[in-house]
Design a protein around this motif. Structure first.
Motif, short mmCIF file in Angstrom:
data_model
loop_
_atom_site.label_atom_id
_atom_site.label_comp_id
_atom_site.label_asym_id
_atom_site.label_seq_id
_atom_site.Cartn_x
_atom_site.Cartn_y
_atom_site.Cartn_z
N ALA A 172 1.00 -1.11 -0.18
CA ALA A 172 -0.18 -0.10 0.12
C ALA A 172 0.92 1.37 0.06
O ALA A 172 0.70 2.17 -0.66
CB ALA A 172 -0.96 0.00 1.18
N GLY A 173 1.88 1.27 0.91
CA GLY A 173 2.96 2.54 0.91
C GLY A 173 3.40 2.61 -0.73
O GLY A 173 3.76 3.80 -0.95
N ASP A 174 3.98 1.66 -1.20
CA ASP A 174 4.75 1.82 -2.37
C ASP A 174 3.53 2.26 -3.52
O ASP A 174 3.84 3.08 -4.30
CB ASP A 174 5.11 0.63 -2.99
N LEU A 175 2.39 1.62 -3.40
CA LEU A 175 1.31 2.02 -4.39
C LEU A 175 1.05 3.55 -4.09
O LEU A 175 0.94 4.44 -5.28
CB LEU A 175 -0.12 1.36 -4.14
N PHE A 176 0.92 4.13 -2.92
CA PHE A 176 0.47 5.49 -2.81
C PHE A 176 1.80 6.56 -2.92
O PHE A 176 1.58 7.42 -3.46
CB PHE A 176 0.09 5.51 -1.29
N ASP A 177 2.73 5.76 -2.49
CA ASP A 177 4.25 6.84 -2.64
C ASP A 177 4.87 6.94 -3.81
O ASP A 177 5.28 7.98 -4.47
CB ASP A 177 5.22 6.08 -1.74
N GLU A 178 4.78 5.79 -4.72
CA GLU A 178 5.59 5.63 -6.17
C GLU A 178 4.60 5.85 -7.13
O GLU A 178 4.74 6.60 -7.98
CB GLU A 178 6.41 4.47 -5.97
N LYS A 179 3.75 4.94 -7.06
CA LYS A 179 2.88 4.70 -8.54
C LYS A 179 1.82 6.18 -8.58
O LYS A 179 1.59 6.42 -9.66
CB LYS A 179 1.99 3.58 -8.33
#
Length: 288
Positions: A172-179
């Protein structure tokens, strides 16, 4: 701060299904009290989970597979000693949390980076697995309270839930942060605000203590990961440029210092001065 919470089927088991006093006393305090120290170390562990995985994978050149094998083996050894212990031991417990943080990160990265599974899918997948874990845990034990980890079966559910919270938080963090292009430090601010809202809802609106705990626990993963990325990544990417090596060792040193402090002072133990707790698996207060 201590707040009284009404007893119910979620915050504590029923009188008929609680472990015997003998069993509870021989497996006392397998997890720490939820204090400010708990949340500080938890966030530090999530940061290390992000940076240490990157350090071994990229800086040391182990690669994702070798890093996963090494850290999974280390986690199994740590959990062996954690399950063997009859009470909460700060060093063993927090070592297990650090390692499960790394492994949870690696599982998410393996699916997203190596196997090409979209972050949306991995986020949903880990959310479903966590929900199933909670459902089976509650159906079996009639409680999700971390104050009732006094049997091996409850401890198994507890660590399985923690593994999925780390994997879910990573995805969830990678989705929100990067994508979605939010950025490291804006993500830190947003997640911190969400955790603050949960605390306010619990303290002011009597949000169920167990629900509040696990919601905050999940959110500390993207919070810590974003802090780790923000400190380790170069300035051109919006970071402080400390690198994964420097960031990992700084946070590990702070975790070690705090664990030593807790081992000496015992301020995060849940038993009273006599060494026994009056209500081992159905406390009448929750410390937040």
């Amino acid at each position: 701060m201590t707040r009284e919470t009404p007893p119910d089927l979620v915050t504590g088991p029923t009188r008929t299904d609680r472990p015997s006093r003998t069993t509870a006393r021989t497996m006392l305090n397998k997890v720490p009290e939820v204090t400010l120290y708990f949340w500080i170390i938890k966030i530090l562990c999530t940061t290390v989970g992000e940076t240490a995985a990157d350090y071994m994978n990229d800086t040391l050149g182990f690669g994702l597979d070798k890093t996963s094998y090494v850290m999974s083996a280390a986690l199994i050894i740590a959990l062996f000693f954690q399950f063997r212990a009859r009470r909460y031991v700060p060093g063993i417990y927090w070592l297990s949390v650090v390692l499960i943080s790394v492994v949870g990160t690696l599982i998410s990265d393996k699916l997203a980076d190596d196997l090409g599974v979209p972050l949306v899918i991995t986020t949903v997948l880990f959310a479903v697995l966590l929900a199933i874990t909670f459902a089976v845990w509650y159906a079996t034990e009639r409680t999700l309270s971390i104050h009732s980890i006094v049997t091996g079966r409850r401890e198994t559910f507890y660590w399985l839930a923690i593994l999925f919270t780390f994997a879910l938080g990573t995805s969830a963090g990678d989705l929100f942060d990067e994508k979605l292009g939010v950025g490291y430090w804006p993500t830190v601010g947003i997640v911190a605000a969400l955790i603050a809202l949960i605390a306010v809802a619990h303290l002011g609106l009597r949000l169920n203590a167990v629900l509040a705990f696990w919601a905050a626990y999940i959110l500390t993963r993207p919070l810590g990961a974003s802090i780790g990325d923000g400190m380790s990544q170069p300035a051109k990417n919006g970071g402080f440029g400390l690198g994964t090596t420097g960031t990992s060792f700084i946070f590990l040193a702070v975790i070690l210092a705090l664990v030593i402090f807790l081992s000496v002072t015992k301020v995060d133990r849940t038993e009273n001065q006599s060494g026994d707790r009056e209500e081992l698996d159905e406390p009448d207060s929750v410390t937040v």
